[in-house]
Enzyme design. Structure first.
Site, short mmCIF file in Angstrom:
data_model
loop_
_atom_site.label_atom_id
_atom_site.label_comp_id
_atom_site.label_asym_id
_atom_site.label_seq_id
_atom_site.Cartn_x
_atom_site.Cartn_y
_atom_site.Cartn_z
N GLU A 3 0.76 -1.30 0.17
CA GLU A 3 -0.03 0.19 0.07
C GLU A 3 0.81 1.41 0.00
O GLU A 3 0.38 2.42 -0.22
CB GLU A 3 -1.00 0.02 1.07
CG GLU A 3 -2.02 -1.20 1.05
CD GLU A 3 -2.84 -1.45 2.40
OE1 GLU A 3 -4.09 -1.61 2.00
OE2 GLU A 3 -2.45 -1.22 3.48
N GLY B 245 -12.65 -4.17 1.15
CA GLY B 245 -13.54 -5.07 0.89
C GLY B 245 -14.89 -4.21 0.53
O GLY B 245 -15.27 -3.54 1.43
N MET C 44 -9.46 -3.14 8.04
CA MET C 44 -8.93 -3.53 9.36
C MET C 44 -8.13 -2.36 9.90
O MET C 44 -7.72 -2.79 11.02
CB MET C 44 -8.26 -4.80 9.05
CG MET C 44 -9.00 -5.85 8.66
SD MET C 44 -7.93 -7.33 8.10
CE MET C 44 -7.74 -7.87 9.72
N GLU C 45 -8.09 -1.24 9.56
CA GLU C 45 -7.30 -0.11 10.30
C GLU C 45 -8.09 1.14 10.16
O GLU C 45 -7.71 2.08 11.26
CB GLU C 45 -5.93 0.12 9.46
CG GLU C 45 -5.07 -1.21 9.50
CD GLU C 45 -5.32 -2.08 8.22
OE1 GLU C 45 -6.05 -1.63 7.29
OE2 GLU C 45 -4.89 -3.27 8.55
N ASP D 265 -11.90 -6.52 -3.19
CA ASP D 265 -12.44 -7.72 -3.12
C ASP D 265 -14.14 -7.48 -2.53
O ASP D 265 -14.48 -6.31 -2.21
CB ASP D 265 -12.01 -8.90 -2.12
CG ASP D 265 -11.94 -8.31 -0.79
OD1 ASP D 265 -10.72 -7.79 -0.43
OD2 ASP D 265 -12.74 -8.13 -0.06
N1 ADE Z 1 -9.32 -5.36 3.28
C1 ADE Z 1 -9.59 -5.84 2.10
N2 ADE Z 1 -10.64 -6.81 1.98
C2 ADE Z 1 -10.85 -6.73 3.22
C3 ADE Z 1 -11.88 -7.68 3.44
N3 ADE Z 1 -12.62 -8.57 2.95
N4 ADE Z 1 -12.11 -7.83 5.09
C4 ADE Z 1 -11.10 -6.85 5.76
N5 ADE Z 1 -10.12 -6.26 5.23
C5 ADE Z 1 -10.01 -6.04 4.14
#
Ligand code: ADE
Length: 232
Positions: free
Chosen positions: A13, A79, A173-174, A197
């Protein structure tokens, strides 16, 4: 000179930024590497935190306390929850929440912290700059809620729950932990993510396939934001 922090969670990143800058210095703090550079009169400190809320909080705090960052831009992948978001699309957080924070046993809503709240609001000026950049580049930029948790979501049920509980458009996640730190220190922040995703059963494969290309989309947008900030 304005001091700007740019952070990601994973090396992929921030790599495009470091490659773009070409020259930078490395400083070790608290078991992590921080890269300092100058760009068009801006003083930059760049780092990836490692994955999750704890490491992200440590890095954001270090950038502010140790390096004196006056603004923080986060660049990375997420995501998608909102079906409008496809692989590589950009989302800027208007507000962020922690989907895995749960003291509902005491009658509080999901994501709530006493003396805190559920959502942290992003800086309006940085969001406006991002919208200017998006129109200059003719790139769609969705604004929306980003939900953060210490969990890679690859499950429609969990994803739908996060959508219905927080009205979230994307998850990662951050972001929310960085937002909490910046808010506490009164440092304007901006969280940008490009979709890797859809947080469904294929999320792991999709993430592996698109991490690099989506991380680059996000990083390139942040570089254009630096150009705008430098010209102000
Ligand atoms: N970052 C990118 N895709 C993610 C996902 N599916 N869950 C958590 N963090 C992500």
């Amino acid at each position: 000179m304005s001091k700007i922090a740019i952070m990601g969670a994973m090396v992929e990143e921030i790599e495009p930024l470091l490659e773009f800058l070409g020259t930078y210095e490395s400083v070790e703090v608290a078991d992590n590497t921080y890269y300092t550079a100058e760009y068009k009169g801006l003083e930059l400190v760049i780092a990836y935190s490692k994955i999750g809320k704890v490491f992200a909080s440590l890095t954001a705090s270090t950038m502010i306390q140790k390096f004196g960052a006056e603004k923080l831009l986060f660049s990375g992948v997420a995501g998608a929850i909102n079906p409008k978001l496809k692989i590589g699309d950009l989302i800027a957080a208007t507000s962020l929440c922690q989907h895995d924070l749960d003291i509902t046993a005491f009658g509080h809503p999901y994501g709530f912290v006493p003396e805190g709240g559920v959502f942290v609001e992003s800086d309006k000026t940085l969001l406006a700059i991002a919208n200017d950049v998006a129109s200059d580049l003719e790139k769609p930029l969705l604004e929306g809620v980003i939900a953060t948790g210490d969990q890679f979501v690859a499950d429609e049920v969990r994803k739908d729950w996060i959508e219905s509980t927080f009205n979230a458009d994307a998850l990662e996640m951050e972001g929310a932990s960085v937002a909490v730190v910046c808010d506490a220190f009164d440092v304007p922040f901006f969280i940008l993510r490009a979709i890797s995703d859809s947080a469904d059963m294929d999320a792991g494969f999709s993430f592996d396939e698109f991490l690099k290309s989506s991380a680059k989309e996000s990083a390139q947008f942040v570089i254009s934001m630096l150009d705008k900030l430098a010209s102000k």
